[in-house]
Design a protein around this motif. Structure first.
Motif, PDB file in Angstrom:
ATOM      1  N   TYR A  72      21.415  16.874 -22.537  1.00 19.49           N
ATOM      2  CA  TYR A  72      20.619  17.711 -22.633  1.00 19.49           C
ATOM      3  C   TYR A  72      19.493  18.791 -22.863  1.00 19.49           C
ATOM      4  O   TYR A  72      19.382  19.485 -21.937  1.00 19.49           O
ATOM      5  CB  TYR A  72      21.249  18.579 -24.151  1.00 19.49           C
ATOM      6  N   LEU A  73      18.800  17.571 -23.302  1.00 19.52           N
ATOM      7  CA  LEU A  73      17.472  17.761 -23.240  1.00 19.52           C
ATOM      8  C   LEU A  73      16.590  17.646 -21.562  1.00 19.52           C
ATOM      9  O   LEU A  73      15.201  18.046 -20.862  1.00 19.52           O
ATOM     10  CB  LEU A  73      16.665  15.817 -23.726  1.00 19.52           C
ATOM     11  N   LEU A  74      17.337  17.172 -20.640  1.00 15.73           N
ATOM     12  CA  LEU A  74      16.573  16.980 -19.627  1.00 15.73           C
ATOM     13  C   LEU A  74      16.982  18.798 -18.665  1.00 15.73           C
ATOM     14  O   LEU A  74      16.351  18.564 -17.680  1.00 15.73           O
ATOM     15  CB  LEU A  74      17.617  15.771 -18.038  1.00 15.73           C
ATOM     16  N   THR A  75      18.115  19.120 -19.080  1.00 16.89           N
ATOM     17  CA  THR A  75      17.885  20.292 -18.673  1.00 16.89           C
ATOM     18  C   THR A  75      16.982  22.198 -19.333  1.00 16.89           C
ATOM     19  O   THR A  75      16.530  22.472 -18.957  1.00 16.89           O
ATOM     20  CB  THR A  75      19.411  21.520 -19.112  1.00 16.89           C
ATOM     21  N   LYS A  76      15.428  21.222 -20.422  1.00 17.90           N
ATOM     22  CA  LYS A  76      14.464  21.553 -20.889  1.00 17.90           C
ATOM     23  C   LYS A  76      12.685  20.955 -20.755  1.00 17.90           C
ATOM     24  O   LYS A  76      13.318  20.238 -19.411  1.00 17.90           O
ATOM     25  CB  LYS A  76      14.470  21.439 -22.335  1.00 17.90           C
ATOM     26  N   GLU A  77      12.330  22.571 -20.462  1.00 11.48           N
ATOM     27  CA  GLU A  77      10.480  21.739 -19.939  1.00 11.48           C
ATOM     28  C   GLU A  77      10.222  20.625 -20.921  1.00 11.48           C
ATOM     29  O   GLU A  77      10.908  20.889 -22.348  1.00 11.48           O
ATOM     30  CB  GLU A  77      10.185  23.012 -20.001  1.00 11.48           C
ATOM     31  N   TYR A  78       9.490  19.884 -20.527  1.00  7.41           N
ATOM     32  CA  TYR A  78       8.995  18.546 -21.185  1.00  7.41           C
ATOM     33  C   TYR A  78       7.973  18.439 -20.493  1.00  7.41           C
ATOM     34  O   TYR A  78       7.505  18.260 -19.264  1.00  7.41           O
ATOM     35  CB  TYR A  78      10.221  17.524 -22.086  1.00  7.41           C
ATOM     36  N   ASP A  79       7.082  17.174 -21.222  1.00  7.35           N
ATOM     37  CA  ASP A  79       6.168  16.617 -20.603  1.00  7.35           C
ATOM     38  C   ASP A  79       5.892  15.455 -20.010  1.00  7.35           C
ATOM     39  O   ASP A  79       5.802  14.197 -20.838  1.00  7.35           O
ATOM     40  CB  ASP A  79       4.518  17.043 -21.768  1.00  7.35           C
ATOM     41  N   LEU A  80       6.452  15.910 -18.755  1.00  2.77           N
ATOM     42  CA  LEU A  80       6.773  14.541 -18.433  1.00  2.77           C
ATOM     43  C   LEU A  80       4.731  13.283 -18.332  1.00  2.77           C
ATOM     44  O   LEU A  80       5.471  12.342 -18.249  1.00  2.77           O
ATOM     45  CB  LEU A  80       7.416  14.657 -17.011  1.00  2.77           C
ATOM     46  N   GLN A  81       3.796  13.676 -17.791  1.00  4.83           N
ATOM     47  CA  GLN A  81       3.240  13.284 -18.290  1.00  4.83           C
ATOM     48  C   GLN A  81       3.098  12.310 -19.431  1.00  4.83           C
ATOM     49  O   GLN A  81       2.601  11.462 -18.896  1.00  4.83           O
ATOM     50  CB  GLN A  81       1.747  13.717 -17.711  1.00  4.83           C
ATOM     51  N   LYS A  82       3.208  13.367 -20.150  1.00  2.00           N
ATOM     52  CA  LYS A  82       3.247  12.137 -22.165  1.00  2.00           C
ATOM     53  C   LYS A  82       4.206  11.344 -21.898  1.00  2.00           C
ATOM     54  O   LYS A  82       4.644   9.920 -22.216  1.00  2.00           O
ATOM     55  CB  LYS A  82       3.030  13.802 -22.728  1.00  2.00           C
TER      56      LYS A  82
END
Length: 387
Positions: free
Chosen positions: A136-146
């Motif tokens: 579910y979370l991988l379908t959302k935008e998130y801060d990959l760098q952090k």
């Protein structure tokens, strides 16, 4: 079934509540500031009123609380608890023997210790994990760098507020020398903790003269248990984590995700705290290597952190814990290191063997999904409680 859920800042609440509701139960959240007290008339009165008003049929909490156990027994209600903390002194309360208790422990060593003492209300069960949350979370935008790393470590370094050992200032030089020698010896041994059984009376008496602990009114925990697990094993963990993290940071890029953003490990980057639900699974999923260094008071159990890592599809590199072998296969579902030298070797190996690393992470994730979901956990629990 109407279930009272003890409300406090516990991990797993969202997943447990969702699962219980999906299984057809109705959840009623009960909150009271005295839940950590051994005895509280105010808690009992509020509990009695709450149970009567909401027609409660069963009580549940993460971790075991004597005041809830007593209140449940008084009202002829079964009380289910899943314990994920260790050490957890409340387990040694006199109330643990109540036949209305169903206490599920993740550390087989602790379970067997209590069972061998004649306590029949405890059961062994690895901790559950939500292994599908990452999808579910991988379908959302998130801060990959952090929220990514070559090597990540998520957890405390057990200093300052957690450093109870520093409260022992004032013990004799002999006691301090004995404890330092004992800790140095324990640091050389993995998979077996001998601290509690090697604390002689004169050493305990000296520590008691500085920090007095008296349990006689409420439970059977000994001063040896308290000093070994809350003072010495935490200090050991602080030393071990710093040593191993320092070694790891020398050979690869290491990121720390910890509450204290002032902590410094040479060559490591401190990223500060992250949220358990909304950020931590990303770190586990996106780190090439997730490092676990178990709190020394957890004798044989699989820590919650390890289950969370595998639940998020992350590659787990951990110290050895015997309970892993009941459910997982080394070098197939996870990897363990034996000492600092082995840790450095395996970091170098798995950072340069992407396919093997990904395969192990996938295997661990699939096994957690199949055998250690919250759904499976509560199925097992209710099969015991309702039989």
């Amino acid at each position: 079934m109407n279930i009272l859920f003890l409300e406090w800042g516990c991990f797993g609440k969202v997943d447990a509540v969702f699962t219980l509701e999906q299984q057809g139960h109705k959840i009623f959240f009960f909150e009271h500031p005295d839940y950590v007290e051994r005895i509280s008339p105010n808690f009992e009165k509020a509990f009695d009123n709450f149970v009567e008003k909401n027609h409660i049929e069963l009580c549940f909490s993460f971790n075991f609380y004597p005041v809830l156990s007593s209140s449940a027994k008084k009202n002829h209600l079964n009380y289910v608890s899943i314990v994920y903390d260790s050490p957890f002194v409340m387990l040694y309360s006199y109330t643990i023997i109540y036949d209305t208790n169903y206490v599920f422990l993740f550390d087989k060593h602790e379970y067997l210790k209590l069972r061998n003492m004649g306590i029949k209300t405890v059961y062994y069960m690895p901790l559950p994990v939500n292994g599908s949350i990452i999808d579910y979370l991988l379908t959302k935008e998130y801060d990959l760098q952090k929220l990514s790393a070559d090597i990540s470590f998520v957890g405390a370094l057990y200093h300052e507020d957690h450093d109870f050992f520093s409260k022992l200032d004032g013990i004799s030089n002999y006691t301090r020398g004995y404890l330092e020698g004992l800790m140095n010896a324990q640091l050389q041994v993995s998979g077996y903790n001998f601290i509690e059984e090697t604390l002689p009376k004169d050493i305990v008496d000296d520590m008691q003269s500085i920090v007095k602990y008296n349990n006689s009114k409420y439970g059977i925990e000994t001063p040896e248990y308290i000093f070994a697990n809350y003072f010495i094993n935490r200090k050991l963990t602080a030393i071990e984590r710093r040593n191993l993290l320092t070694a790891a940071a020398k050979c690869a890029n290491l990121r720390l995700y910890t509450l204290d953003n002032t902590v410094q490990i040479p060559n490591a980057q401190n990223m500060g705290a992250i949220d358990y639900y909304s950020e931590m699974p990303y770190v586990f999923h996106n780190s090439k290597i997730n490092l676990n260094i178990t709190l020394r008071s957890i004798q044989s159990g699989i820590p919650l952190r390890c289950m969370d890592i595998m639940g998020a599809g992350g590659f787990l590199l951990t110290n050895f814990q015997a309970d892993f072998l009941d459910d997982f296969i080394p070098d197939v579902d996870f990897v363990y290191f034996e000492d600092e030298r082995d840790l450095v070797f395996k970091i170098d190996y798995y950072l340069t063997h992407d396919q093997k690393r990904s395969e192990i992470a996938r295997n661990g994730h699939e096994k957690v999904l199949k055998n250690h979901s919250f759904e499976r956990c509560f199925e097992k629990i209710f099969n015991i409680v309702l039989k």
